[in-house]
Design a protein around this motif. Structure first.
Motif, PDB file in Angstrom:
ATOM      1  N   TYR A 139      37.717  15.953  28.389  1.00 21.90           N
ATOM      2  CA  TYR A 139      37.727  16.545  27.073  1.00 21.90           C
ATOM      3  C   TYR A 139      39.012  16.349  26.366  1.00 21.90           C
ATOM      4  O   TYR A 139      39.275  16.064  25.420  1.00 21.90           O
ATOM      5  CB  TYR A 139      37.407  18.128  27.155  1.00 21.90           C
ATOM      6  N   LYS A 140      40.211  16.579  27.302  1.00 23.20           N
ATOM      7  CA  LYS A 140      41.616  16.391  26.359  1.00 23.20           C
ATOM      8  C   LYS A 140      41.724  14.958  26.188  1.00 23.20           C
ATOM      9  O   LYS A 140      42.511  14.867  25.306  1.00 23.20           O
ATOM     10  CB  LYS A 140      42.446  16.993  27.626  1.00 23.20           C
ATOM     11  N   ALA A 141      41.083  14.074  26.998  1.00 19.39           N
ATOM     12  CA  ALA A 141      41.222  12.679  26.497  1.00 19.39           C
ATOM     13  C   ALA A 141      40.694  12.249  25.322  1.00 19.39           C
ATOM     14  O   ALA A 141      41.175  11.659  24.140  1.00 19.39           O
ATOM     15  CB  ALA A 141      40.779  11.611  27.707  1.00 19.39           C
ATOM     16  N   VAL A 142      39.562  13.031  24.932  1.00 20.24           N
ATOM     17  CA  VAL A 142      38.764  13.158  23.541  1.00 20.24           C
ATOM     18  C   VAL A 142      39.704  13.486  22.545  1.00 20.24           C
ATOM     19  O   VAL A 142      39.845  13.027  21.367  1.00 20.24           O
ATOM     20  CB  VAL A 142      37.543  13.662  23.689  1.00 20.24           C
ATOM     21  N   ILE A 143      40.461  14.699  22.735  1.00 17.88           N
ATOM     22  CA  ILE A 143      41.351  15.345  21.792  1.00 17.88           C
ATOM     23  C   ILE A 143      42.366  14.270  21.291  1.00 17.88           C
ATOM     24  O   ILE A 143      42.935  14.075  20.356  1.00 17.88           O
ATOM     25  CB  ILE A 143      41.873  16.413  22.546  1.00 17.88           C
ATOM     26  N   VAL A 144      43.057  13.533  22.713  1.00 19.41           N
ATOM     27  CA  VAL A 144      44.168  12.668  22.337  1.00 19.41           C
ATOM     28  C   VAL A 144      43.628  11.324  21.388  1.00 19.41           C
ATOM     29  O   VAL A 144      44.127  10.928  20.509  1.00 19.41           O
ATOM     30  CB  VAL A 144      44.748  12.122  23.541  1.00 19.41           C
ATOM     31  N   LEU A 145      42.459  10.910  21.835  1.00 17.96           N
ATOM     32  CA  LEU A 145      41.885   9.973  21.237  1.00 17.96           C
ATOM     33  C   LEU A 145      41.600  10.296  19.579  1.00 17.96           C
ATOM     34  O   LEU A 145      41.691   9.409  18.948  1.00 17.96           O
ATOM     35  CB  LEU A 145      40.586   9.618  21.836  1.00 17.96           C
ATOM     36  N   GLU A 146      41.191  11.252  19.422  1.00 19.00           N
ATOM     37  CA  GLU A 146      40.641  12.061  17.919  1.00 19.00           C
ATOM     38  C   GLU A 146      42.067  11.797  17.168  1.00 19.00           C
ATOM     39  O   GLU A 146      41.934  11.551  16.050  1.00 19.00           O
ATOM     40  CB  GLU A 146      39.925  13.112  17.947  1.00 19.00           C
ATOM     41  N   HIS A 147      42.926  12.160  17.820  1.00 17.59           N
ATOM     42  CA  HIS A 147      44.443  12.228  16.949  1.00 17.59           C
ATOM     43  C   HIS A 147      44.861  11.009  16.861  1.00 17.59           C
ATOM     44  O   HIS A 147      45.394  10.556  15.786  1.00 17.59           O
ATOM     45  CB  HIS A 147      45.484  13.170  17.951  1.00 17.59           C
ATOM     46  N   LEU A 148      44.645   9.953  17.774  1.00 18.14           N
ATOM     47  CA  LEU A 148      45.105   8.717  17.731  1.00 18.14           C
ATOM     48  C   LEU A 148      44.051   7.889  16.637  1.00 18.14           C
ATOM     49  O   LEU A 148      44.775   7.237  16.203  1.00 18.14           O
ATOM     50  CB  LEU A 148      45.006   7.889  19.042  1.00 18.14           C
ATOM     51  N   LEU A 149      43.045   8.364  16.581  1.00 18.97           N
ATOM     52  CA  LEU A 149      41.940   7.799  15.497  1.00 18.97           C
ATOM     53  C   LEU A 149      42.468   8.100  14.120  1.00 18.97           C
ATOM     54  O   LEU A 149      42.323   7.328  13.385  1.00 18.97           O
ATOM     55  CB  LEU A 149      40.571   8.174  15.909  1.00 18.97           C
ATOM     56  N   THR A 150      43.120   9.374  14.082  1.00 22.79           N
ATOM     57  CA  THR A 150      43.681   9.699  12.871  1.00 22.79           C
ATOM     58  C   THR A 150      44.895   9.196  12.298  1.00 22.79           C
ATOM     59  O   THR A 150      45.092   8.740  11.099  1.00 22.79           O
ATOM     60  CB  THR A 150      43.386  11.541  12.697  1.00 22.79           C
ATOM     61  N   TYR A 151      45.744   9.357  13.607  1.00 25.36           N
ATOM     62  CA  TYR A 151      47.483   9.124  13.242  1.00 25.36           C
ATOM     63  C   TYR A 151      47.992   7.865  13.692  1.00 25.36           C
ATOM     64  O   TYR A 151      48.971   7.363  13.583  1.00 25.36           O
ATOM     65  CB  TYR A 151      47.959  10.269  13.570  1.00 25.36           C
ATOM     66  N   GLY A 152      47.017   7.133  14.647  1.00 25.08           N
ATOM     67  CA  GLY A 152      47.548   5.942  15.485  1.00 25.08           C
ATOM     68  C   GLY A 152      47.228   4.848  14.651  1.00 25.08           C
ATOM     69  O   GLY A 152      46.625   4.807  13.665  1.00 25.08           O
ATOM     70  N   PRO A 153      47.333   3.678  15.340  1.00 30.46           N
ATOM     71  CA  PRO A 153      46.957   2.468  14.928  1.00 30.46           C
ATOM     72  C   PRO A 153      45.405   2.074  14.757  1.00 30.46           C
ATOM     73  O   PRO A 153      44.718   2.914  15.298  1.00 30.46           O
ATOM     74  CB  PRO A 153      47.582   1.459  15.994  1.00 30.46           C
ATOM     75  N   GLU A 154      45.244   1.357  13.567  1.00 35.37           N
ATOM     76  CA  GLU A 154      43.794   1.103  13.430  1.00 35.37           C
ATOM     77  C   GLU A 154      42.952   0.399  14.555  1.00 35.37           C
ATOM     78  O   GLU A 154      41.836   0.747  14.476  1.00 35.37           O
ATOM     79  CB  GLU A 154      43.674   0.277  12.091  1.00 35.37           C
ATOM     80  N   SER A 155      43.773  -0.262  15.212  1.00 38.80           N
ATOM     81  CA  SER A 155      43.007  -1.069  16.408  1.00 38.80           C
ATOM     82  C   SER A 155      42.240   0.039  17.430  1.00 38.80           C
ATOM     83  O   SER A 155      41.558  -0.280  18.384  1.00 38.80           O
ATOM     84  CB  SER A 155      43.819  -1.951  17.180  1.00 38.80           C
ATOM     85  N   VAL A 156      42.802   1.376  17.634  1.00 39.94           N
ATOM     86  CA  VAL A 156      42.159   2.108  18.431  1.00 39.94           C
ATOM     87  C   VAL A 156      40.664   2.447  18.151  1.00 39.94           C
ATOM     88  O   VAL A 156      39.898   2.352  19.245  1.00 39.94           O
ATOM     89  CB  VAL A 156      42.864   3.853  18.061  1.00 39.94           C
ATOM     90  N   ALA A 157      40.307   2.363  16.905  1.00 40.12           N
ATOM     91  CA  ALA A 157      38.643   2.543  16.893  1.00 40.12           C
ATOM     92  C   ALA A 157      37.972   1.387  17.478  1.00 40.12           C
ATOM     93  O   ALA A 157      36.883   1.735  18.259  1.00 40.12           O
ATOM     94  CB  ALA A 157      38.406   2.568  15.168  1.00 40.12           C
ATOM     95  N   GLU A 158      38.470   0.267  17.434  1.00 38.86           N
ATOM     96  CA  GLU A 158      37.637  -0.646  18.033  1.00 38.86           C
ATOM     97  C   GLU A 158      37.708  -1.019  19.358  1.00 38.86           C
ATOM     98  O   GLU A 158      37.137  -1.055  20.317  1.00 38.86           O
ATOM     99  CB  GLU A 158      38.268  -2.378  17.269  1.00 38.86           C
ATOM    100  N   GLU A 159      39.023  -0.515  19.898  1.00 37.08           N
ATOM    101  CA  GLU A 159      39.404  -0.389  21.309  1.00 37.08           C
ATOM    102  C   GLU A 159      38.375   0.543  22.345  1.00 37.08           C
ATOM    103  O   GLU A 159      37.991   0.097  23.396  1.00 37.08           O
ATOM    104  CB  GLU A 159      40.785  -0.053  21.347  1.00 37.08           C
ATOM    105  N   PHE A 160      37.879   1.533  21.446  1.00 39.97           N
ATOM    106  CA  PHE A 160      37.001   2.572  22.271  1.00 39.97           C
ATOM    107  C   PHE A 160      35.745   2.612  21.948  1.00 39.97           C
ATOM    108  O   PHE A 160      34.862   3.370  22.238  1.00 39.97           O
ATOM    109  CB  PHE A 160      37.653   3.996  22.155  1.00 39.97           C
ATOM    110  N   GLN A 161      35.171   1.505  21.394  1.00 42.21           N
ATOM    111  CA  GLN A 161      33.773   1.170  21.115  1.00 42.21           C
ATOM    112  C   GLN A 161      33.072   1.152  22.335  1.00 42.21           C
ATOM    113  O   GLN A 161      31.698   1.816  22.489  1.00 42.21           O
ATOM    114  CB  GLN A 161      33.452  -0.055  20.479  1.00 42.21           C
TER     115      GLN A 161
END
Length: 131
Positions: free
Chosen positions: A90-112
């Motif tokens: 659950y906490k990993a999803v919270i970090v992932l959500e923050h990265l999807l919003t404020y991190g590099p664009e490649s995060v979305a593709e990386e976690f498909q």
């Protein structure tokens, strides 16, 4: 009177030891501060990661080495989703959500590849001893 003092002493000693272990890991292994920060943000303790920590992780994700270390930790935490130890994922999803919003664009593709686990977590319900 002795109980509050003892509790406070234990708390301070625990914090001191954790900091010393963290310092030793940084000095003796190939671990970066960002990696430790990501591990702490996705641990099994109650409570979500704070905003300051999430900002530091998302800022670090723009550096190539830190990006791959963060991604590795998040993949590991998401792939090990366990209903008894749900807080970690659950906490990993919270970090992932923050990265999807404020991190590099490649995060979305990386976690498909993790979307099935995330979908499974979406239907998860915790029912404790009290019902």
């Amino acid at each position: 009177m002795a109980q509050p003092f003892l509790h406070e002493f234990k708390k301070q000693a625990s914090f001191f030891l954790k900091e010393k272990i963290k310092t030793a890991r940084l000095a003796l292994t190939d671990v970066t501060p960002t990696q430790i920060l990501t591990e702490e943000a996705t641990n099994g303790n109650p409570g979500a990661p704070d905003t300051k920590t999430l900002k530091m992780i998302s800022k670090a994700a723009f550096e190539v080495d830190d990006y791959w270390r963060i991604v590795g930790i998040l993949h590991k935490k998401l792939s090990s989703f366990d209903k008894k130890n749900w807080r970690v994922s659950y906490k990993a999803v919270i970090v992932l959500e923050h990265l999807l919003t404020y991190g590099p664009e490649s995060v979305a593709e990386e976690f498909q590849s993790d979307k099935d686990v995330i979908r499974e977590m979406g239907s998860f319900q915790l029912i404790d001893e009290k019902g």
